[in-house]
Design a protein around this motif. Structure first.
Motif, short mmCIF file in Angstrom:
data_model
loop_
_atom_site.label_atom_id
_atom_site.label_comp_id
_atom_site.label_asym_id
_atom_site.label_seq_id
_atom_site.Cartn_x
_atom_site.Cartn_y
_atom_site.Cartn_z
N ALA A 46 5.34 13.74 -1.18
CA ALA A 46 5.09 14.08 -2.58
C ALA A 46 4.13 15.27 -2.69
O ALA A 46 4.34 16.19 -3.48
CB ALA A 46 4.54 12.87 -3.33
N GLY A 47 3.08 15.27 -1.89
CA GLY A 47 2.11 16.36 -1.93
C GLY A 47 2.72 17.69 -1.50
O GLY A 47 2.34 18.76 -1.99
N GLU A 48 3.68 17.60 -0.61
CA GLU A 48 4.39 18.80 -0.15
C GLU A 48 5.21 19.38 -1.31
O GLU A 48 5.27 20.60 -1.49
CB GLU A 48 5.30 18.40 1.01
CG GLU A 48 6.11 19.52 1.63
CD GLU A 48 7.01 19.01 2.76
OE1 GLU A 48 6.75 17.93 3.33
OE2 GLU A 48 7.99 19.71 3.07
N CYS A 61 0.84 -1.19 0.00
CA CYS A 61 0.00 0.00 0.00
C CYS A 61 0.87 1.24 0.00
O CYS A 61 1.72 1.41 0.87
CB CYS A 61 -0.93 0.00 1.21
SG CYS A 61 -2.04 1.42 1.23
N LEU A 62 0.67 2.09 -0.99
CA LEU A 62 1.36 3.39 -1.05
C LEU A 62 0.40 4.44 -0.50
O LEU A 62 -0.69 4.61 -1.03
CB LEU A 62 1.73 3.73 -2.49
CG LEU A 62 2.26 5.16 -2.72
CD1 LEU A 62 3.65 5.35 -2.11
CD2 LEU A 62 2.29 5.51 -4.21
N ILE A 63 0.81 5.12 0.56
CA ILE A 63 0.01 6.23 1.08
C ILE A 63 0.75 7.50 0.71
O ILE A 63 1.89 7.72 1.12
CB ILE A 63 -0.19 6.12 2.59
CG1 ILE A 63 -0.96 4.83 2.90
CG2 ILE A 63 -0.96 7.34 3.12
CD1 ILE A 63 -1.07 4.53 4.37
N VAL A 64 0.11 8.34 -0.10
CA VAL A 64 0.82 9.50 -0.65
C VAL A 64 -0.09 10.72 -0.55
O VAL A 64 -1.19 10.75 -1.07
CB VAL A 64 1.32 9.18 -2.08
CG1 VAL A 64 0.20 8.78 -3.02
CG2 VAL A 64 2.11 10.32 -2.67
N SER A 65 0.40 11.72 0.20
CA SER A 65 -0.43 12.90 0.46
C SER A 65 0.49 14.08 0.74
O SER A 65 1.69 14.02 0.50
CB SER A 65 -1.33 12.63 1.66
OG SER A 65 -0.54 12.51 2.83
N GLY A 66 -0.09 15.16 1.27
CA GLY A 66 0.71 16.34 1.59
C GLY A 66 1.61 16.10 2.79
O GLY A 66 2.63 16.75 2.96
N GLY A 67 1.23 15.15 3.63
CA GLY A 67 1.99 14.92 4.84
C GLY A 67 2.74 13.60 4.85
O GLY A 67 3.61 13.39 5.70
#
Lengths: 374, 156
Positions: free
Chosen positions: A179-181, A140-146
């Motif tokens: 990545a989101g950052e 599972c890849l969790i990818v967000s601003g944080g």
């Protein structure tokens, strides 16, 4: 046969105040999200004090709305689940305190949920809703601003996926920026507003992804770790080397200040050079995320790939994952847009197996800004 | 005012320099890092925190989102990022006052955004881009709190 439980979930880890009621870890009876994007927009990011103040203002109506939409009252709810971390401490505290008070006042079991596990469960809920069940083990890849983190997900005991506890191991994570950052910071450099992800995704579709070459991040150690700081710096250098792009940025800044922040409004203010830069940036980020995740899937003999978090809403990321996973005969699962970004349905769903396992928390529950899932 | 300067030519060298600086830091101390986006503040911090034995290099990441990271292994180290903090009121709500309860090493990125006052000595480090992977790094130890440097470790 798992017992019936309707769980009220509460989520306030960053800039969304959310509440939801989920039946048996799979049926979303309601999901309400009050976003603070407008509140934070003029600062180019989430402002912690503003965030906690907004959570305080919104949490009661949001929980009430979630109950109303589910057609249930607080008395009908079997348990209350709340995000314990990771996130902004002031924001988390609002949800944790409210959840604790509610559980105590109504004598309901209270379950503490890791926000990251919520993102994993969001994919499962979405798949079950579509009549599918991801086969485990998965990565599972969790990818967000944080967050940008890769986990292996396994189920130890046989049984329905929504009722079984998962076991996680961390495969890799970002060594610097999420990545989101990187999207938000690049959007800030190029005057494209906040949040950066959705706008860059739309504009990138109009540019040439081979216009600017960004080298691979060279990293020693864990090959499944990510790094997005270098590409952010490379964009900065590119802008410095091309001062002619500055004028465009200033025009866009003026447009943003007039409230013109939709991609369609910003597109005419972006020349081919800027669009090419954005397309190349996005291509580099997406290629990196997809390549490492699929390499990990192979190494861990995963049967499915789960992609979750705010950046999972990115069009190019979804398309690339879908195409590359298909080539490898892997099933890839994304949550819908509503379940990709922060929400409380995923928190309620993640709480269900814990409720069944009797993993309850007491009134000594505290919010944790840093809380690794594994 | 004791001032030291270095030039590094890769992220690895910047991290290594962080480790050397760490070996000379004694809590309580504040380390203020200044320099624009991508100048290497987090990279240098990786070296400082891993050098202090508080966390592994790969576990030190940008605190831009969560604002304050705290590491308790071996000794207490705070890693603070003020990039998104826009006013004093927000700064006050970060809960930084708890940070000063007991001696710690407190590293602050984007420290130039505010005039920060504390009872602890301050070491200032400014990072600058000097071409592709090159970085110019300048350290000011106006309080003279850094331990004497070990010339055998001096590489850059």
């Amino acid at each position: 046969m798992p017992r019936d439980a309707r769980i009220l979930g509460i989520e306030s880890s960053c800039d969304e105040t959310a509440a939801a009621v989920v039946g048996n870890g799979r049926t979303i009876l309601s999901s309400v999200v009050a976003s603070q994007i407008d509140v934070h927009r003029k600062y180019g990011g989430v402002v912690p004090e503003l965030a906690s103040r907004e959570h305080l203002r919104r949490i009661v109506p949001v929980v009430r709305e979630a109950l109303d939409q589910s057609g249930l009252t607080l008395a009908d709810v079997d348990a209350i689940a709340v995000t314990r971390g990771p996130g902004l401490i002031g924001s988390l505290l609002v949800g944790v305190t409210f959840g604790k008070a509610l559980a105590q006042a109504k004598a309901k079991p209270l379950i503490a949920v890791n926000h990251l596990e919520g993102h994993v469960r969001a994919v499962v809920v979405e798949a079950l809703g579509a009549g599918q069940a991801p086969e485990l083990p998965a990565v599972c890849l969790i990818v967000s601003g944080g967050h940008t983190v890769l986990y292996s997900v396994e189920q130890d005991e046989p049984g329905a996926i929504e009722a079984a506890p998962f076991r996680y191991a961390r495969i890799g994570q970002t060594r610097d920026d999420a990545a989101g950052e990187a999207y938000d910071k690049v959007a800030k450099m190029l005057a494209l507003g906040y949040p950066g992800g959705p706008v860059i995704d739309k504009l990138a579709a109009q540019g040439d992804p081979s216009a600017v070459h960004f080298g691979e991040p060279h990293m020693k150690g864990n090959p499944y770790d990510f790094s997005f700081s270098g590409i952010k710096t490379a964009v900065l250098y590119h802008l410095r080397a091309h001062p002619e792009l500055e004028l465009e940025s200033r025009t866009r800044q003026a447009a943003l200040e007039q409230g013109k922040r939709r991609a369609a409004e910003l597109l005419p203010l972006c020349g081919p050079h800027t669009l090419g830069l954005l397309a190349s940036f996005q291509r580099a980020v997406v290629t990196n995320l997809v390549a490492k995740t699929l390499a990990a899937a192979q190494q861990w003999a995963a049967r499915s790939v789960l992609v979750s978090g705010g950046v999972a809403a990115n069009r190019e990321l979804r398309e690339t994952f879908a195409a590359e996973a298909k080539r490898r005969g892997l099933a890839v699962f994304f949550p819908s847009l509503a379940l990709s970004t922060d929400n409380a349905a995923m928190i309620a769903a993640a709480a269900y197996p814990r409720l069944l396992a009797g993993e309850l928390t007491g009134d000594d529950l505290n919010a944790e800004a840093v809380l690794p899932l594994a | 005012m004791p001032e030291e300067k270095w030039e590094t030519s890769s992220a690895e060298e910047t991290t290594e320099l962080g480790r050397q600086i760490a070996s000379r830091l004694r809590a309580p101390v504040l380390v203020f890092l200044t320099g624009e986006l991508g100048a290497g503040k987090t990279t240098l911090t990786k070296g400082i925190i891993s050098g202090l034995g508080a966390a592994r290099e790969e576990d030190v990441t940008s605190p831009t989102f969560t604002l304050v990271h705290v590491f308790h292994n071996h000794q207490t180290v705070y890693h603070v990022d003020l990039y998104r903090i826009t006013n004093f009121h927000d700064l006050e709500t970060l809960g930084l006052e708890d940070v000063f309860d007991r001696p710690a090493v407190v590293i602050v990125e984007w420290a130039e955004k505010f005039t920060l006052r504390a009872d602890w000595p301050v070491v200032r480090i400014h990072l600058e881009h000097a071409g592709e992977d090159q970085r110019r790094i300048r350290l000011e130890d106006s309080a003279g709190v850094l331990a004497v440097k070990d010339p055998r470790q001096e590489k850059y």
